[in-house]
Scaffold this motif. Sequence first.
Motif, short mmCIF file in Angstrom:
data_model
loop_
_atom_site.label_atom_id
_atom_site.label_comp_id
_atom_site.label_asym_id
_atom_site.label_seq_id
_atom_site.Cartn_x
_atom_site.Cartn_y
_atom_site.Cartn_z
N LEU A 96 -6.22 -5.66 20.03
CA LEU A 96 -6.85 -5.23 18.79
C LEU A 96 -6.43 -6.18 17.67
O LEU A 96 -5.28 -6.61 17.62
N SER A 118 -6.20 -6.43 13.51
CA SER A 118 -6.40 -5.80 12.20
C SER A 118 -6.17 -6.86 11.12
O SER A 118 -7.08 -7.63 10.82
N GLY A 119 -4.94 -6.97 10.58
CA GLY A 119 -4.71 -7.99 9.54
C GLY A 119 -4.60 -9.40 10.10
O GLY A 119 -4.78 -10.38 9.38
N GLY A 120 -4.26 -9.50 11.37
CA GLY A 120 -4.17 -10.81 12.03
C GLY A 120 -2.95 -11.64 11.64
O GLY A 120 -2.80 -12.77 12.10
N GLN A 121 -2.06 -11.10 10.84
CA GLN A 121 -0.95 -11.90 10.30
C GLN A 121 0.21 -12.06 11.29
O GLN A 121 1.09 -12.89 11.09
N SER A 122 0.22 -11.25 12.34
CA SER A 122 1.18 -11.47 13.43
C SER A 122 0.45 -11.97 14.67
O SER A 122 0.91 -12.89 15.34
N LEU A 123 -0.70 -11.36 14.95
CA LEU A 123 -1.40 -11.70 16.19
C LEU A 123 -1.89 -13.15 16.19
O LEU A 123 -1.69 -13.88 17.17
N THR A 141 -1.92 -5.32 7.45
CA THR A 141 -2.08 -3.87 7.32
C THR A 141 -0.73 -3.18 7.56
O THR A 141 0.12 -3.68 8.30
N ASP A 170 9.51 -4.79 8.29
CA ASP A 170 10.21 -3.95 7.31
C ASP A 170 9.78 -2.49 7.28
O ASP A 170 10.59 -1.61 6.98
N LEU A 172 -3.81 2.89 16.42
CA LEU A 172 -3.03 3.60 15.39
C LEU A 172 -3.97 3.78 14.20
O LEU A 172 -4.28 2.82 13.49
#
Length: 291
Positions: A30, A32-37, A111, A124, A167
């Motif tokens: 999935l 969502s924000g894409g900032q880790s994936l 997100t 965090d 989630l």
Amino acid sequence: MIPRSFEYFSPRILDEALSLLQKLGSDAKLLSGGQSLIPMMKLRLVSPQYIVDINRIPGLDYISESGGQLRIGALAREYQLETSDLVRSRIPILADTTKVIADPLVRSQATVCGNLAHGDPANDHPATMLALGATIVATGPKGQREIGIEDFFPGLFTTALEADEILTEIRVPLPPPKSGGAYLKLERKVGDFATAGVGVQITLDGGGICQRAGVGLTNVGLTPIKAKQAEAFLVGKTLDEATIKQAAELAASESAPMDDIRGSADYKRDLVRVLAARALLRARDRAKGGA
Ligand SMILES: Cc1cc2nc3c(=O)[nH]c(=O)nc-3n(C[C@H](O)[C@H](O)[C@H](O)COP(=O)(O)OP(=O)(O)OC[C@H]3O[C@@H](n4cnc5c(N)ncnc54)[C@H](O)[C@@H]3O)c2cc1C
């Protein structure tokens, strides 16, 4: 720095996203924000065959209050938390937390739900949500189920979500009067992940005695840590200097850090002690009406 090729899906309703996840199985991720994936895909740490991007599904980007809870939808971005009057006035620990995550560019996309779903002990929000006693709403083919945040992080980069679940909402109980919280983190430079972080949320009674305490720890173990001994110790006590000192020592003893580029295990354990004491002081001041 270029991800492996993948097939991209952009469902317009939640049911379609859920059907896709069910059909594609564990080869799907999935987005969502894409900032880790996306960074992980670029580094080829993960190479999903299918991406299910939920960003075009309307109605998931809310931060609202109902039934005595703050509700954070799957597509609510960090900047929304940062700029929410409801969050700043009622749950300032959440504003503390989002402000120290990465930088404004990342926070414009990242997100809050993705921050938990990623299962990274360096993130965090997990510690803050542990301190607040949040509930996770997971939506899957069989409908919705609630998961207590304490049960949400069973292992490193692992969550209690099934592969075909999304989630969809975080529920945070709105703190009663005389409550206060604070999140403190030490980072090597602005935008870095925590060397260590501590989230504290307390509620006092009319005489200043602690009625409830939540303490969560960031990046000092394989999972986010709920400092249960420190929490239990605080309840029923006046938060004077000696109590705060002892609770902070207990929180440090509950951490399980490792040596790495951010410091030695001993240094990080001591950092938890210092941050926990400072977070408790700030939480106590806020519970008494301070900013
Ligand atoms: C430069 C940089 C610095 C950063 N610094 C920090 C920091 O200091 N502190 C911090 O906490 N974070 C930091 N982050 C991470 C950031 O907060 C990520 O956004 C967050 O970890 C994941 O949220 P996302 O919405 O971007 O999720 P994505 O990257 O889209 O997804 C991450 C993972 O979670 C899954 N996922 C996402 N949303 C859902 C959902 N609703 N349901 C089920 N699964 C889902 C995805 O499948 C994927 O496996 C940083 C990121 C960058 C790029």
